[in-house]
Motif scaffolding. Structure first.
Motif, short mmCIF file in Angstrom:
data_model
loop_
_atom_site.label_atom_id
_atom_site.label_comp_id
_atom_site.label_asym_id
_atom_site.label_seq_id
_atom_site.Cartn_x
_atom_site.Cartn_y
_atom_site.Cartn_z
N GLU A 68 -40.99 106.44 65.73
CA GLU A 68 -40.62 105.10 66.17
C GLU A 68 -41.86 104.30 66.53
N ILE A 69 -41.68 103.02 66.52
CA ILE A 69 -42.79 102.11 66.82
C ILE A 69 -42.47 101.38 68.11
N VAL A 70 -43.35 101.53 69.07
CA VAL A 70 -43.28 100.71 70.28
C VAL A 70 -44.60 99.96 70.31
N LEU A 71 -44.53 98.68 70.01
CA LEU A 71 -45.74 97.88 69.93
C LEU A 71 -46.19 97.44 71.32
N ASN A 72 -47.47 97.47 71.54
CA ASN A 72 -48.06 97.02 72.80
C ASN A 72 -48.76 95.70 72.52
N HIS A 73 -48.10 94.61 72.87
CA HIS A 73 -48.67 93.29 72.60
C HIS A 73 -49.74 92.90 73.62
N ASP A 74 -49.92 93.74 74.64
CA ASP A 74 -50.91 93.45 75.67
C ASP A 74 -52.31 93.95 75.29
N ILE A 75 -52.40 94.75 74.24
CA ILE A 75 -53.70 95.31 73.87
C ILE A 75 -54.61 94.22 73.31
N ASP A 76 -55.81 94.21 73.81
CA ASP A 76 -56.84 93.31 73.31
C ASP A 76 -57.69 94.16 72.36
#
Length: 160
Positions: A68-76
């Motif tokens: 599964e994919i859990v995207l972390n949009h907070d990553i710079d």
């Protein structure tokens, strides 16, 4: 040929099979920690590029294994190029090399154990891309940065 065999071939070419370019393992075999932490005029280091590769390869490997994919949009993404202070010594450098060997080896093992059905599975949470496409793009990403490492190593050896 299957997606699996192509991906394994590409992954191996990046890490330890000399073909069109020198693979990463061979390129790093004689590199010292001093060279790995030497900055060029753009403040880039080989160690920081390797940390970036480690971050994305470890992240996508865990996603692939979990299915599964859990995207972390907070990553710079720029933060993935950081070089930790503990990586500036011999022990830290050896740990980095070990992590690289492990992640590339684990990718190969996971791909070998995968079936084609998983590789063709669409990922709605990631642009509806199939797993084979995501892994292929990760490998292209690896090749791109391996080229940067090679150029930076040449610059460092020539005295920048």
């Amino acid at each position: 040929m299957t997606y699996k065999t192509i991906l394994i071939d590409q992954l191996t070419a990046c890490y330890n099979d000399k073909s069109w370019f020198i693979p990463l393992a061979e390129m790093l075999a004689d590199l010292t920690v001093k060279e790995a932490t030497t900055e060029n005029e753009s403040k880039q280091t080989i160690g920081a590029i390797l940390n970036h590769l480690l971050y994305w390869n470890e992240t996508w490997l865990e996603r692939f294994k979990a299915g599964e994919i859990v995207l972390n949009h907070d990553i710079d993404n720029d933060e993935t190029f950081s070089l930790r202070s503990d990586q500036s010594d011999e022990l830290g450098w050896k740990e980095t090399l070990s992590r690289l060997e492990n992640v590339f080896g684990n990718w190969k093992t996971v791909l070998e154990e995968s079936d084609e059905a998983k590789l063709t599975q669409q990922l709605p949470e990631y642009f509806n891309a199939p797993w084979w496409g995501v892994v292929s793009n990760l490998i292209i990403h690896n090749a791109y940065h391996i080229g940067q490492v090679m150029l930076l190593k040449k610059q460092i050896r020539k005295g920048l």
